[in-house]
Design a protein around this motif. Structure first.
Motif, short mmCIF file in Angstrom:
data_model
loop_
_atom_site.label_atom_id
_atom_site.label_comp_id
_atom_site.label_asym_id
_atom_site.label_seq_id
_atom_site.Cartn_x
_atom_site.Cartn_y
_atom_site.Cartn_z
N PRO A 198 0.83 -1.29 -0.09
CA PRO A 198 -0.11 0.00 0.07
C PRO A 198 0.91 1.09 -0.07
O PRO A 198 1.93 1.32 0.54
N ALA A 199 0.23 2.39 -0.83
CA ALA A 199 1.16 3.66 -0.52
C ALA A 199 0.95 4.22 0.69
O ALA A 199 -0.07 3.76 1.61
N SER A 234 4.97 2.50 -4.30
CA SER A 234 5.91 1.60 -5.30
C SER A 234 5.01 1.51 -6.77
O SER A 234 5.71 1.33 -7.79
N SER A 235 3.66 2.11 -6.79
CA SER A 235 2.85 1.81 -7.75
C SER A 235 2.79 3.22 -8.51
O SER A 235 3.20 4.11 -7.99
N GLY A 284 2.17 7.49 -14.74
CA GLY A 284 2.23 7.99 -13.22
C GLY A 284 3.65 8.21 -13.00
O GLY A 284 4.64 7.80 -13.40
N VAL A 285 3.91 8.67 -11.55
CA VAL A 285 5.30 8.60 -11.04
C VAL A 285 5.07 7.71 -9.84
O VAL A 285 4.28 7.68 -8.82
N SER A 286 6.28 7.09 -9.56
CA SER A 286 6.23 6.38 -8.09
C SER A 286 7.35 6.98 -7.59
O SER A 286 8.28 7.73 -8.05
N ILE A 310 -5.13 2.56 -5.57
CA ILE A 310 -4.03 2.24 -5.05
C ILE A 310 -4.43 2.29 -3.44
O ILE A 310 -4.89 3.16 -3.11
N ALA A 311 -3.92 1.04 -2.73
CA ALA A 311 -4.48 1.09 -1.44
C ALA A 311 -3.69 2.22 -0.65
O ALA A 311 -2.38 2.36 -1.32
N VAL A 312 -4.07 2.77 0.27
CA VAL A 312 -3.33 3.48 1.07
C VAL A 312 -3.36 3.58 2.49
O VAL A 312 -4.30 3.34 2.99
#
Length: 153
Positions: free
Chosen positions: A15-16, A42-43, A101-103, A138-140
């Motif tokens: 998760p972010a 990381s996503s 996107g950006v990670s 994206i899970a956070v």
């Protein structure tokens, strides 16, 4: 066996994390202070929306400044900030004209607050929606900050 396979798949999509930094502030009444809303993912992150809640008896939202994470590769971004009523700020930001996107990690936005009354207030991300380039969620995990407002000396 099936549980082990699921566990292995989950570790790859960690998760972010959204954090409010610094996590603690001590300020005097009428003083302004800034809090960074940071993200580690990381996503590939394409857009972020979140709502902050705080005690309006102690602090007031003043303004925001773009943090540089979503546009660090030169992509244009759009940012919207609205008040959701006393003690609530809603933010939305998205990359424009880009399909990637950006990670990594960095600051999404810096928020400026003013201390308005003595006491202690948490500043919490009460809801957040992070999205990948094609809209997949994206899970956070979220962390809060705390502000202690003291009387002016």
């Amino acid at each position: 066996r099936g549980a082990a396979a699921a566990g292995a798949g989950e570790s790859q999509t960690e998760p972010a994390t959204m954090a409010l930094l610094p996590a603690e502030h001590v300020v005097a009444v009428d003083e302004e202070f800034a809090i960074d809303v940071t993200v580690t993912s990381s996503s590939e992150l394409f857009s972020a929306g979140f709502q902050l809640q705080f005690n309006p008896q102690h602090i007031a939202y003043v303004d925001y400044f773009e943090g540089g994470f979503l546009d660090r590769d030169g992509a244009e971004i759009t940012v919207q900030a609205t008040s959701g009523g006393a003690g609530i700020v809603r933010m939305g930001m998205s990359r424009m004209g880009s399909e990637v996107g950006v990670s990594g990690s960095g600051s999404l936005v810096t928020l400026v607050f003013r201390a308005v009354g003595p006491g202690t207030s948490a500043i919490e991300i009460s809801s957040a929606a992070l999205r990948a380039p094609l809209g997949a969620p994206i899970a956070v995990r979220m962390t809060a900050a705390q502000v202690t407002v003291r009387e002016r000396e």
